[in-house]
Design an enzyme around this catalytic site. Sequence first.
Site, PDB file in Angstrom:
ATOM      1  N   LYS A  90      16.401   5.048  -2.594  1.00 48.36           N
ATOM      2  CA  LYS A  90      16.356   4.888  -4.054  1.00 48.36           C
ATOM      3  C   LYS A  90      17.119   6.046  -4.699  1.00 48.36           C
ATOM      4  O   LYS A  90      16.814   7.207  -4.448  1.00 48.36           O
ATOM      5  CB  LYS A  90      14.891   4.881  -4.509  1.00 48.36           C
ATOM      6  CG  LYS A  90      14.723   4.898  -6.020  1.00 48.36           C
ATOM      7  CD  LYS A  90      13.261   4.929  -6.434  1.00 48.36           C
ATOM      8  CE  LYS A  90      13.143   5.187  -7.926  1.00 48.36           C
ATOM      9  NZ  LYS A  90      11.774   5.395  -8.369  1.00 48.36           N
ATOM     10  N   LEU A 347      -5.756   7.442  -7.365  1.00 52.35           N
ATOM     11  CA  LEU A 347      -6.183   6.690  -8.541  1.00 52.35           C
ATOM     12  C   LEU A 347      -7.545   7.155  -9.045  1.00 52.35           C
ATOM     13  O   LEU A 347      -7.880   6.958 -10.212  1.00 52.35           O
ATOM     14  CB  LEU A 347      -6.217   5.193  -8.214  1.00 52.35           C
ATOM     15  CG  LEU A 347      -4.863   4.587  -7.795  1.00 52.35           C
ATOM     16  CD1 LEU A 347      -5.022   3.140  -7.374  1.00 52.35           C
ATOM     17  CD2 LEU A 347      -3.833   4.705  -8.914  1.00 52.35           C
TER      18      LEU A 347
HETATM   19  P1  FAD Z   1      -6.761   2.629  -3.388  1.00 55.63           P
HETATM   20  O1  FAD Z   1      -5.518   2.085  -2.819  1.00 55.63           O
HETATM   21  O2  FAD Z   1      -7.523   1.770  -4.340  1.00 55.63           O
HETATM   22  O3  FAD Z   1      -7.707   2.984  -2.163  1.00 55.63           O
HETATM   23  C1  FAD Z   1      -9.092   3.177  -2.345  1.00 55.63           C
HETATM   24  C2  FAD Z   1      -9.771   3.320  -0.990  1.00 55.63           C
HETATM   25  O4  FAD Z   1     -11.140   3.611  -1.204  1.00 55.63           O
HETATM   26  C3  FAD Z   1      -9.710   2.085  -0.124  1.00 55.63           C
HETATM   27  O5  FAD Z   1      -9.500   2.438   1.218  1.00 55.63           O
HETATM   28  C4  FAD Z   1     -11.124   1.504  -0.258  1.00 55.63           C
HETATM   29  O6  FAD Z   1     -11.503   0.773   0.867  1.00 55.63           O
HETATM   30  C5  FAD Z   1     -11.929   2.779  -0.381  1.00 55.63           C
HETATM   31  N1  FAD Z   1     -13.222   2.564  -1.018  1.00 55.63           N
HETATM   32  C6  FAD Z   1     -13.485   2.328  -2.331  1.00 55.63           C
HETATM   33  N2  FAD Z   1     -14.825   2.160  -2.518  1.00 55.63           N
HETATM   34  C7  FAD Z   1     -15.402   2.336  -1.311  1.00 55.63           C
HETATM   35  C8  FAD Z   1     -16.732   2.276  -0.841  1.00 55.63           C
HETATM   36  N3  FAD Z   1     -17.764   1.988  -1.649  1.00 55.63           N
HETATM   37  N4  FAD Z   1     -16.951   2.482   0.463  1.00 55.63           N
HETATM   38  C9  FAD Z   1     -15.945   2.755   1.318  1.00 55.63           C
HETATM   39  N5  FAD Z   1     -14.656   2.824   0.933  1.00 55.63           N
HETATM   40  C10 FAD Z   1     -14.390   2.599  -0.356  1.00 55.63           C
HETATM   41  N6  FAD Z   1       2.645   4.495  -7.072  1.00 55.63           N
HETATM   42  C11 FAD Z   1       3.885   4.923  -6.845  1.00 55.63           C
HETATM   43  O7  FAD Z   1       4.076   6.057  -6.434  1.00 55.63           O
HETATM   44  N7  FAD Z   1       4.941   4.096  -7.069  1.00 55.63           N
HETATM   45  C12 FAD Z   1       4.803   2.857  -7.568  1.00 55.63           C
HETATM   46  O8  FAD Z   1       5.786   2.147  -7.728  1.00 55.63           O
HETATM   47  C13 FAD Z   1       3.501   2.415  -7.887  1.00 55.63           C
HETATM   48  N8  FAD Z   1       3.280   1.206  -8.453  1.00 55.63           N
HETATM   49  C14 FAD Z   1       2.011   0.859  -8.830  1.00 55.63           C
HETATM   50  C15 FAD Z   1       1.804  -0.306  -9.557  1.00 55.63           C
HETATM   51  C16 FAD Z   1       0.527  -0.633 -10.006  1.00 55.63           C
HETATM   52  C17 FAD Z   1       0.336  -1.839 -10.837  1.00 55.63           C
HETATM   53  C18 FAD Z   1      -0.576   0.180  -9.669  1.00 55.63           C
HETATM   54  C19 FAD Z   1      -1.956  -0.177 -10.098  1.00 55.63           C
HETATM   55  C20 FAD Z   1      -0.369   1.326  -8.936  1.00 55.63           C
HETATM   56  C21 FAD Z   1       0.911   1.684  -8.538  1.00 55.63           C
HETATM   57  N9  FAD Z   1       1.145   2.871  -7.864  1.00 55.63           N
HETATM   58  C22 FAD Z   1       2.418   3.282  -7.605  1.00 55.63           C
HETATM   59  C23 FAD Z   1       0.029   3.686  -7.480  1.00 55.63           C
HETATM   60  C24 FAD Z   1      -0.237   3.579  -6.028  1.00 55.63           C
HETATM   61  O9  FAD Z   1      -0.436   2.239  -5.619  1.00 55.63           O
HETATM   62  C25 FAD Z   1      -1.498   4.402  -5.796  1.00 55.63           C
HETATM   63  O10 FAD Z   1      -1.314   5.698  -6.294  1.00 55.63           O
HETATM   64  C26 FAD Z   1      -1.774   4.546  -4.387  1.00 55.63           C
HETATM   65  O11 FAD Z   1      -1.839   3.298  -3.785  1.00 55.63           O
HETATM   66  C27 FAD Z   1      -3.020   5.344  -4.193  1.00 55.63           C
HETATM   67  O12 FAD Z   1      -4.141   4.577  -4.347  1.00 55.63           O
HETATM   68  P2  FAD Z   1      -5.490   5.193  -3.875  1.00 55.63           P
HETATM   69  O13 FAD Z   1      -5.384   5.515  -2.431  1.00 55.63           O
HETATM   70  O14 FAD Z   1      -5.884   6.274  -4.791  1.00 55.63           O
HETATM   71  O15 FAD Z   1      -6.531   4.023  -4.127  1.00 55.63           O
END
Ligand code: FAD
Length: 519
Positions: A90, A347
């Site tokens: 990119k 997030l």
């Molecule tokens: P999540 O992916 O939601 O993971 C949460 C984890 O917690 C999972 O493993 C779940 O199983 C676990 N969990 C939750 N509750 C429990 C429970 N009670 N017991 C056990 N486990 C649990 N980022 C970029 O850098 N570039 C992009 O282009 C981009 N596009 C995006 C577009 C959209 C619309 C969105 C919403 C986000 C985007 N992001 C982007 C952000 C990116 O997807 C996230 O920052 C990244 O995936 C991190 O997510 P996370 O790991 O914080 O949360």
Amino acid sequence: MHTYSIPETPHATDRQIRTVVIAGGGTAGWMCAAALAHAISPACRIVLVESEEIGIVGVGEATIPPLKLFNQQLGIDENDFLRAAKGSFKLGIEFNGWTRPGHRYFHPFGRFGIEFDLLPLHQYWLRARLAGTSQDEITDYSMAWQMARLSRFAPPRREPNNVASTFDYAYHLDAALYGRYLRRYAEARGVERREGRIAEVRLSGETGHIAALKMQDGSEIGGDLYLDCTGFRGLLIEQALAAGYEDWRSWLPCDRAVAVGSRHGAEGLIPYTRATARAAGWLWRIPLQHRVGNGHVYCSEYLGDDEAAGILLAHLEDEALGEPRFLRFITGRRKTCWHRNCVAIGLAAGFLEPLESTSIHLIQTAITRLLALFPDRAFSPLAAAEYNRLTALEYERVRDFLILHYYANERPEPFWRARAAMEVPEALRYKIDHYQSAGRLVAEPYELFQNPNWLAVLAGQLPLPAANEPLLDLRPGVPAERYLASLKNTLTTTAEALPDHAEYLARHCPATAQSPRKP
Ligand code: FAD
């Protein structure tokens, strides 16, 4: 203002953190696990808990250049990682229709040419534009743009006076596959993974710290430091510790997204992301090796879900792969991301829409900050206060950069007219005023987005500034027009000599397993 009291107990080795518990196995959880495994395992035990039943967001597909450093620090080979994440390169983002329908500009990674005077290069571009002697866009002096428009790619050269050293690059990647890749890396270095749903977060009655995670099967997982990577729900930081959330919807009101993959169409594997403004939001297009990632970020106050999905599907360049997936969010950040013995990352810490692909980057910088301020079991409030101060600053400056994209528009739709009429944060107003009065760029050294990034968007979306820097008029002898013409020519010929992006990928890092990509 942060409040803290100086801890009474000085640092002592018997107080070191023995176990870190990471709740959540999305991109955030596995990035944390991999980085901590690299930095502190086996001296410290690292346990990651995730629930396959709940799953991950995993839409993250476009990144920004510092991710290269994260991978390098972990000793990850770029080609190996791109093969596994089915990624592509990119060079920046093309913004279509943001200023007004039909208009487009490019936010490139890297610099604009090579500086040739004590005044910034863009001041000479501005003078020529104001005098009407040039029609060039500032991006015409960007190596990344010259490569992007021709769909060329090769890594930058390391010769400071060569224009081929002036650009930077990041990746498009499948975030779920990147997570899996990091999981293999982390588990190979001793990280223990526990599958299951966290049913309850048990707090210590004495300190209010997290004492253990109670699993649905009745077992408990305990540690000293807890990383909340549970995504939007913020199971530890919010549901258990009630850290509070700062809501930024008054500036960034988009609160929904719908995403779907599609097959590659005629456009093929271009080395840049595209963001196209629509009536109440915008569409993203992210080319990976095996598919195109597409999505529509929109504001529910102006657009219904069915309509939003209809717009997304109508603009796919080829067949959709699967059903559209809806996501809801509130733009903002946790008031304190480090609260007691819990640090929220990903997030769970906050959300800024993916317009400038910053979410995965914010995970990376959170990890860097955590390691720099890594606590012992005394949990000095000073470390948490500094962590929270830096996190707030970082989120706010990125927020301002995103607000600029919405504010500086001439689009006719009600959603966009309301954005153009909003009162922007003071720090952003200051940057806009400097640019509009003399084309001056005033990003702080600590900001993620630096002067070239601000210039791309300011020049891309606002009318030309009223004047150039006054100092420029005192330097009439600088042969700037000749220099800029020659620079543009050199950039074009250098880009033309580089390999095609798709060919580069096929030669160095073709996606592993089958690829449904059309030829
Ligand atoms: P999540 O992916 O939601 O993971 C949460 C984890 O917690 C999972 O493993 C779940 O199983 C676990 N969990 C939750 N509750 C429990 C429970 N009670 N017991 C056990 N486990 C649990 N980022 C970029 O850098 N570039 C992009 O282009 C981009 N596009 C995006 C577009 C959209 C619309 C969105 C919403 C986000 C985007 N992001 C982007 C952000 C990116 O997807 C996230 O920052 C990244 O995936 C991190 O997510 P996370 O790991 O914080 O949360």
